[in-house]
Every structure is written in C-alpha cells, then in structure tokens.
Design a protein around this motif. Structure first.
Motif, PDB file in Angstrom:
ATOM      1  N   ASN A   1      11.114 -14.786  21.544  1.00  0.00           N
ATOM      2  CA  ASN A   1      12.581 -14.612  21.520  1.00  0.00           C
ATOM      3  C   ASN A   1      13.284 -15.749  20.784  1.00  0.00           C
ATOM      4  O   ASN A   1      14.296 -16.276  21.237  1.00  0.00           O
ATOM      5  N   LEU A   2      12.715 -16.126  19.645  1.00  0.00           N
ATOM      6  CA  LEU A   2      13.307 -17.182  18.823  1.00  0.00           C
ATOM      7  C   LEU A   2      13.850 -16.590  17.527  1.00  0.00           C
ATOM      8  O   LEU A   2      13.232 -15.689  16.956  1.00  0.00           O
ATOM      9  N   THR A   3      14.967 -17.116  17.078  1.00  0.00           N
ATOM     10  CA  THR A   3      15.447 -16.762  15.752  1.00  0.00           C
ATOM     11  C   THR A   3      14.688 -17.614  14.739  1.00  0.00           C
ATOM     12  O   THR A   3      14.022 -18.596  15.104  1.00  0.00           O
ATOM     13  N   GLN A   4      14.827 -17.263  13.475  1.00  0.00           N
ATOM     14  CA  GLN A   4      14.196 -18.086  12.440  1.00  0.00           C
ATOM     15  C   GLN A   4      14.760 -19.503  12.490  1.00  0.00           C
ATOM     16  O   GLN A   4      14.025 -20.473  12.316  1.00  0.00           O
TER      17      GLN A   4
ATOM     18  N   LEU B   1      13.209 -21.514  15.438  1.00  0.00           N
ATOM     19  CA  LEU B   1      11.843 -21.935  15.132  1.00  0.00           C
ATOM     20  C   LEU B   1      11.845 -23.055  14.090  1.00  0.00           C
ATOM     21  O   LEU B   1      11.114 -24.036  14.215  1.00  0.00           O
ATOM     22  N   ALA B   2      12.682 -22.902  13.083  1.00  0.00           N
ATOM     23  CA  ALA B   2      12.780 -23.938  12.047  1.00  0.00           C
ATOM     24  C   ALA B   2      13.204 -25.271  12.645  1.00  0.00           C
ATOM     25  O   ALA B   2      12.650 -26.321  12.290  1.00  0.00           O
ATOM     26  N   ASP B   3      14.160 -25.245  13.565  1.00  0.00           N
ATOM     27  CA  ASP B   3      14.606 -26.482  14.216  1.00  0.00           C
ATOM     28  C   ASP B   3      13.465 -27.127  14.995  1.00  0.00           C
ATOM     29  O   ASP B   3      13.296 -28.346  14.956  1.00  0.00           O
ATOM     30  N   LYS B   4      12.668 -26.328  15.684  1.00  0.00           N
ATOM     31  CA  LYS B   4      11.544 -26.860  16.456  1.00  0.00           C
ATOM     32  C   LYS B   4      10.489 -27.491  15.542  1.00  0.00           C
ATOM     33  O   LYS B   4       9.824 -28.447  15.920  1.00  0.00           O
ATOM     34  N   LEU B   5      10.318 -26.920  14.352  1.00  0.00           N
ATOM     35  CA  LEU B   5       9.310 -27.418  13.414  1.00  0.00           C
ATOM     36  C   LEU B   5       9.864 -28.445  12.426  1.00  0.00           C
ATOM     37  O   LEU B   5       9.131 -28.950  11.582  1.00  0.00           O
ATOM     38  N   HIS B   6      11.173 -28.699  12.509  1.00  0.00           N
ATOM     39  CA  HIS B   6      11.855 -29.647  11.623  1.00  0.00           C
ATOM     40  C   HIS B   6      11.710 -29.246  10.150  1.00  0.00           C
ATOM     41  O   HIS B   6      11.387 -30.080   9.292  1.00  0.00           O
ATOM     42  N   ILE B   7      11.921 -27.962   9.895  1.00  0.00           N
ATOM     43  CA  ILE B   7      11.911 -27.435   8.538  1.00  0.00           C
ATOM     44  C   ILE B   7      13.105 -26.509   8.390  1.00  0.00           C
ATOM     45  O   ILE B   7      13.816 -26.235   9.361  1.00  0.00           O
ATOM     46  N   SER B   8      13.327 -25.991   7.197  1.00  0.00           N
ATOM     47  CA  SER B   8      14.477 -25.110   6.985  1.00  0.00           C
ATOM     48  C   SER B   8      14.158 -23.676   7.402  1.00  0.00           C
ATOM     49  O   SER B   8      12.998 -23.246   7.383  1.00  0.00           O
TER      50      SER B   8
END
Length: 47
Positions: free
Chosen positions: A17-20, A23-30
């Motif tokens: 239940n994550l938006t792109q 997920l990007a914030d969690k991985l520190h990417i865009s």
C-alpha cells in the motif's frame, strides 16, 4: 514461471500500500526512478 523484476517491484509496492513517492522516499531516490523501474524503461548503459 519467472516474473520480471519490474512486475515484482510493482506487485510488492502495491501489496505494501505504498505510492511510488512513498517508496522513493524510503529508498532516498526519486519517484521518477521508481516509475522507470516499474515500466522497465530504465536500463544500464553499455559502453
């Protein structure tokens, strides 16, 4: 049957239940990178 990495990533992200963007914030990417991974657009350059 072997799944493609992009299909597996999309499935796991939606299952969590994550938006792109989340997920990007969690991985520190865009979020653009996540989108490219999920659509299979992003590929390593070969020289």
């Amino acid at each position: 049957m072997m799944e493609k990495l992009n299909e597996r990533l999309l499935y796991l992200r939606k299952n969590a239940n994550l938006t792109q963007q989340q997920l990007a914030d969690k991985l520190h990417i865009s979020n653009k990178t996540i989108s490219q991974w999920e659509t299979g657009v992003s590929q390593t350059k070969r020289y």
